[in-house]
Design a protein around this motif. Structure first.
Motif, PDB file in Angstrom:
ATOM      1  N   ALA A 425      65.028 -46.754  58.797  1.00 41.75           N
ATOM      2  CA  ALA A 425      64.731 -45.696  58.328  1.00 41.75           C
ATOM      3  C   ALA A 425      64.981 -45.703  56.709  1.00 41.75           C
ATOM      4  CB  ALA A 425      65.564 -44.378  58.592  1.00 41.75           C
ATOM      5  N   VAL A 426      66.120 -46.293  56.377  1.00 44.85           N
ATOM      6  CA  VAL A 426      66.569 -46.722  54.796  1.00 44.85           C
ATOM      7  C   VAL A 426      65.590 -47.699  54.272  1.00 44.85           C
ATOM      8  CG1 VAL A 426      68.222 -47.576  53.274  1.00 44.85           C
ATOM      9  CG2 VAL A 426      68.848 -45.962  55.426  1.00 44.85           C
ATOM     10  N   ALA A 427      65.200 -48.639  55.015  1.00 39.79           N
ATOM     11  CA  ALA A 427      64.012 -49.619  54.629  1.00 39.79           C
ATOM     12  C   ALA A 427      62.806 -49.013  53.982  1.00 39.79           C
ATOM     13  CB  ALA A 427      64.017 -50.734  55.599  1.00 39.79           C
ATOM     14  N   ASP A 428      62.441 -48.027  54.994  1.00 46.02           N
ATOM     15  CA  ASP A 428      61.032 -47.176  54.801  1.00 46.02           C
ATOM     16  C   ASP A 428      61.169 -46.461  53.642  1.00 46.02           C
ATOM     17  OD1 ASP A 428      60.100 -48.241  57.066  1.00 46.02           O
ATOM     18  OD2 ASP A 428      60.464 -46.554  58.610  1.00 46.02           O
ATOM     19  N   ILE A 429      62.441 -45.646  53.328  1.00 47.32           N
ATOM     20  CA  ILE A 429      62.609 -44.800  52.173  1.00 47.32           C
ATOM     21  C   ILE A 429      62.567 -45.919  50.805  1.00 47.32           C
ATOM     22  CG2 ILE A 429      64.338 -43.617  50.826  1.00 47.32           C
ATOM     23  CD1 ILE A 429      63.123 -42.060  53.073  1.00 47.32           C
ATOM     24  N   VAL A 430      62.986 -46.950  51.131  1.00 45.10           N
ATOM     25  CA  VAL A 430      63.020 -48.013  49.816  1.00 45.10           C
ATOM     26  C   VAL A 430      61.595 -48.286  49.377  1.00 45.10           C
ATOM     27  CG1 VAL A 430      63.670 -50.200  48.969  1.00 45.10           C
ATOM     28  CG2 VAL A 430      65.507 -48.633  50.040  1.00 45.10           C
ATOM     29  N   ALA A 431      60.856 -48.694  50.437  1.00 47.55           N
ATOM     30  CA  ALA A 431      59.479 -49.270  50.313  1.00 47.55           C
ATOM     31  C   ALA A 431      58.440 -47.948  49.845  1.00 47.55           C
ATOM     32  CB  ALA A 431      59.040 -49.683  51.845  1.00 47.55           C
ATOM     33  N   SER A 432      59.015 -46.839  50.169  1.00 46.73           N
ATOM     34  CA  SER A 432      57.926 -45.622  49.728  1.00 46.73           C
ATOM     35  C   SER A 432      57.989 -45.151  48.168  1.00 46.73           C
ATOM     36  CB  SER A 432      58.227 -44.432  50.699  1.00 46.73           C
ATOM     37  OG  SER A 432      59.554 -43.783  50.546  1.00 46.73           O
ATOM     38  N   LEU A 433      59.120 -45.610  47.665  1.00 50.88           N
ATOM     39  CA  LEU A 433      59.504 -45.045  46.301  1.00 50.88           C
ATOM     40  C   LEU A 433      59.032 -46.112  45.346  1.00 50.88           C
ATOM     41  CD1 LEU A 433      62.790 -43.377  46.888  1.00 50.88           C
ATOM     42  CD2 LEU A 433      60.705 -42.368  46.902  1.00 50.88           C
ATOM     43  N   ASP A 434      58.702 -45.671  44.195  1.00 47.43           N
ATOM     44  CA  ASP A 434      58.346 -46.513  42.863  1.00 47.43           C
ATOM     45  C   ASP A 434      59.517 -46.661  42.009  1.00 47.43           C
ATOM     46  OD1 ASP A 434      57.396 -47.565  40.761  1.00 47.43           O
ATOM     47  OD2 ASP A 434      55.331 -46.431  40.567  1.00 47.43           O
ATOM     48  N   ARG A 435      60.039 -47.743  42.364  1.00 48.06           N
ATOM     49  CA  ARG A 435      61.496 -48.119  41.789  1.00 48.06           C
ATOM     50  C   ARG A 435      61.207 -47.856  40.209  1.00 48.06           C
ATOM     51  NH1 ARG A 435      64.052 -53.673  42.689  1.00 48.06           N
ATOM     52  NH2 ARG A 435      62.409 -54.262  41.173  1.00 48.06           N
ATOM     53  N   ASP A 436      60.400 -48.729  39.659  1.00 47.55           N
ATOM     54  CA  ASP A 436      60.015 -48.912  38.098  1.00 47.55           C
ATOM     55  C   ASP A 436      59.957 -47.640  37.545  1.00 47.55           C
ATOM     56  OD1 ASP A 436      60.386 -51.619  38.382  1.00 47.55           O
ATOM     57  OD2 ASP A 436      58.222 -52.052  38.334  1.00 47.55           O
ATOM     58  N   SER A 437      58.882 -46.714  37.948  1.00 45.13           N
ATOM     59  CA  SER A 437      58.898 -45.409  37.601  1.00 45.13           C
ATOM     60  C   SER A 437      59.969 -44.341  37.586  1.00 45.13           C
ATOM     61  CB  SER A 437      57.570 -44.676  38.243  1.00 45.13           C
ATOM     62  OG  SER A 437      57.962 -44.274  39.515  1.00 45.13           O
ATOM     63  N   ILE A 438      60.804 -44.637  38.745  1.00 46.84           N
ATOM     64  CA  ILE A 438      62.053 -43.700  38.652  1.00 46.84           C
ATOM     65  C   ILE A 438      62.919 -44.341  37.530  1.00 46.84           C
ATOM     66  CG2 ILE A 438      63.884 -43.037  40.341  1.00 46.84           C
ATOM     67  CD1 ILE A 438      61.969 -43.398  42.568  1.00 46.84           C
ATOM     68  N   LEU A 439      63.234 -45.536  37.552  1.00 45.23           N
ATOM     69  CA  LEU A 439      64.157 -46.110  36.575  1.00 45.23           C
ATOM     70  C   LEU A 439      63.563 -45.563  35.212  1.00 45.23           C
ATOM     71  CD1 LEU A 439      65.108 -49.511  38.238  1.00 45.23           C
ATOM     72  CD2 LEU A 439      66.479 -47.564  37.998  1.00 45.23           C
ATOM     73  N   ARG A 440      62.450 -45.696  34.858  1.00 45.16           N
ATOM     74  CA  ARG A 440      62.236 -45.487  33.588  1.00 45.16           C
ATOM     75  C   ARG A 440      62.226 -43.870  33.111  1.00 45.16           C
ATOM     76  NH1 ARG A 440      57.480 -47.423  34.095  1.00 45.16           N
ATOM     77  NH2 ARG A 440      56.433 -45.756  34.948  1.00 45.16           N
ATOM     78  N   GLU A 441      61.775 -43.141  34.164  1.00 46.33           N
ATOM     79  CA  GLU A 441      62.395 -41.715  33.766  1.00 46.33           C
ATOM     80  C   GLU A 441      63.838 -41.370  33.870  1.00 46.33           C
ATOM     81  OE1 GLU A 441      62.082 -37.430  36.338  1.00 46.33           O
ATOM     82  OE2 GLU A 441      61.627 -39.169  37.110  1.00 46.33           O
ATOM     83  N   ALA A 442      64.523 -42.067  34.595  1.00 47.72           N
ATOM     84  CA  ALA A 442      65.898 -42.057  34.640  1.00 47.72           C
ATOM     85  C   ALA A 442      66.411 -42.502  33.249  1.00 47.72           C
ATOM     86  CB  ALA A 442      66.791 -42.734  35.484  1.00 47.72           C
ATOM     87  N   ARG A 443      66.115 -43.525  32.663  1.00 40.54           N
ATOM     88  CA  ARG A 443      66.671 -44.002  31.455  1.00 40.54           C
ATOM     89  C   ARG A 443      66.170 -43.170  30.161  1.00 40.54           C
ATOM     90  NH1 ARG A 443      64.941 -49.350  33.503  1.00 40.54           N
ATOM     91  NH2 ARG A 443      63.078 -48.965  32.442  1.00 40.54           N
ATOM     92  N   GLU A 444      64.954 -42.731  30.523  1.00 41.93           N
ATOM     93  CA  GLU A 444      64.681 -41.845  29.146  1.00 41.93           C
ATOM     94  C   GLU A 444      65.197 -40.443  29.218  1.00 41.93           C
ATOM     95  OE1 GLU A 444      60.346 -41.413  29.979  1.00 41.93           O
ATOM     96  OE2 GLU A 444      59.890 -43.363  29.071  1.00 41.93           O
TER      97      GLU A 444
END
Length: 455
Positions: A425-444
């Motif tokens: 379940a956790v692996a599916d969640i990780v695979a489904s999210l766009d890490r780069d876009s989330i990190l970019r939004e978070a940093r900004e």
């Protein structure tokens, strides 16, 4: 519950045998079945867990359920009349009623909305006819859609034709059969055919609809027979042609409808009401799920921001990560309330620990980067502190997104990871999210907050 499952369950309540195709013999009636369906409808209408906003959005559907419950309690059977324009649908309804209840015209478009009237001869049996627009109206989809919507809330469908079936009519019959409504086929304008021709056409129609309509439910009618012409000779020997109106011939169809109403009316009404209630329940569940997901998304973002900024601002290496874990547990606690499955604080903490352990196994490199950033933050100075803190805060933000989404899946499944377990379940969640876009939004977002504080 799916529509197919609901259908089987209703058949179990209402009959001694399993569900089958429309053309199979209909079930014997269990008197307790309609009462059970009525109780089910009342439970749906009175369900205190349905939010007011969902009730408002689906007000017309709940109103229809109330109407169905009322007619079920009155023992009514609603019959929809379908067919192409000019086949005599409205005229057939009028002939069955014995009065001009429905508009009749020779051009397209005389029936523009659904109309209904109680059948005179079946007033005490509660039989109600519903006229519908022609399925081949020039403005097409809107009226055809209206017709199929009427079919959804009708218990029985009489399909009217005036000759061999067209491809369009066969398609419509198949669509109607898929709604699980019993079908009758009325060959109207039977007066236009000779006896041998009529018998051959009737046999041909029964073959074409085999599997959809039972042979005994394919009937002939003449709603508005052509006037009979005869020649009269007066006293002076002058001849004149006189047209004499002939009465409608709908006796066979009327008797069939009355028999169905008497023997199966309550059963058909109960099945239809139950199926519609099942579809409404699915819609209610979907709307509630959408509402909860929207609230959960806002909640997760709120905690992402709080955690990201808290991690970035905490000057003590590693200690900020411990504080962040507390925020994650608080977030999961709030999510459990959103989904109506409240967790205790200890349960919330254990769930965060399980998710975090799976994340650590999947993404050890990222957590290593976060610990390094935590150590570097205390040794940096000037703008580099802000930049490093923002990077660490972004990783904390991302971790909270993952924990929130994983916890959400666990709650939606009823506090369960399913057969595949937490790791999958956790692996599916990780695979489904766009890490780069989330990190970019978070940093900004975090940089904006940190610079605002520095200013």
């Amino acid at each position: 519950m799916s529509t197919d499952n609901l259908w089987r369950r209703l058949r179990g309540w209402l009959s001694a045998g399993p569900a089958g195709p429309v053309a199979t013999p209909r079930p014997r009636v269990d008197a307790s079945g309609p009462a059970r369906v009525a109780d089910s409808l009342r439970s749906l209408l009175d369900d205190p867990t349905i939010p007011a906003s969902v009730r408002h959005e689906l007000a017309s559907d709940f109103g229809r359920i109330e109407s169905m419950l009322a007619r079920l309690e009155r023992g009514e059977l609603h019959v929809a009349v379908f067919g192409r324009v000019s086949t005599g649908k409205s005229a057939l309804g009028n002939a069955l009623l014995g009065r001009e209840a429905f508009s009749v015209g020779v051009l397209h478009g005389t029936t523009t909305d659904a109309e209904q009237a109680t059948l005179d001869e079946a007033r005490h049996d509660g039989l109600v006819l519903i006229d519908t627009p022609g399925i081949n109206e020039l403005d097409g989809e809107a009226r055809e859609q209206l017709a199929f919507e009427v079919a959804e809330v009708s218990d029985l469908v009489v399909f009217v034709c005036d000759g061999d079936l067209t491809r369009e009519e066969l398609d419509a019959l198949n669509t109607l059969a898929a709604t699980q409504r019993p079908l009758l086929l009325a060959l109207n304008k039977a007066d236009r055919y000779g006896s041998d021709e009529l018998a051959g056409l009737l046999a041909h129609l029964r073959l074409r609809v085999a599997g959809l309509i039972r042979p005994e439910d394919v009937l002939t009618t003449a709603a508005r027979p052509a006037a009979q012409r005869r020649v009269e000779v007066d006293a002076h020997g002058h001849e004149r042609v006189v047209e004499q109106a002939r009465p409608a011939d709908v006796a066979a169809l009327r008797e069939r409808l009355l028999a169905i109403a008497a023997h199966e009316g309550k059963t058909l009404s109960a099945i239809n009401a139950g199926l519609y209630a099942g579809r409404l329940t699915d819609q209610v569940s979907a709307r509630i799920a959408q509402t909860r997901q929207a609230v959960a998304a806002k909640l997760i973002r709120h905690y992402c921001l709080a955690k990201g900024v808290a991690v970035a601002l905490n000057p003590i290496p590693v200690a900020d990560l411990l504080a962040a874990a507390g925020l994650d547990a608080a977030m999961v606690l709030q999510l459990s309330r959103v989904y109506g499955l409240p967790l205790t604080r200890s349960e919330s903490g254990r769930l965060v620990a399980v998710i975090s352990a799976q994340l650590a196994a999947l993404m050890g490199a990222i957590w290593g980067m976060q610990l390094v950033a935590s150590a570097l933050k205390g040794m940096s100075a000037g703008l580099s502190v802000v930049v490093t803190a923002a990077a660490q805060g972004a990783l904390g933000w991302y971790a909270t997104v993952l924990i929130g989404r994983a916890a959400e899946r666990y709650l939606i499944a009823g506090k369960s990871w399913g057969e595949a377990g937490a790791k999958r379940a956790v692996a599916d969640i990780v695979a489904s999210l766009d890490r780069d876009s989330i990190l970019r939004e978070a940093r900004e977002e975090i940089l904006k907050r940190l610079k605002s504080r520095r200013g």
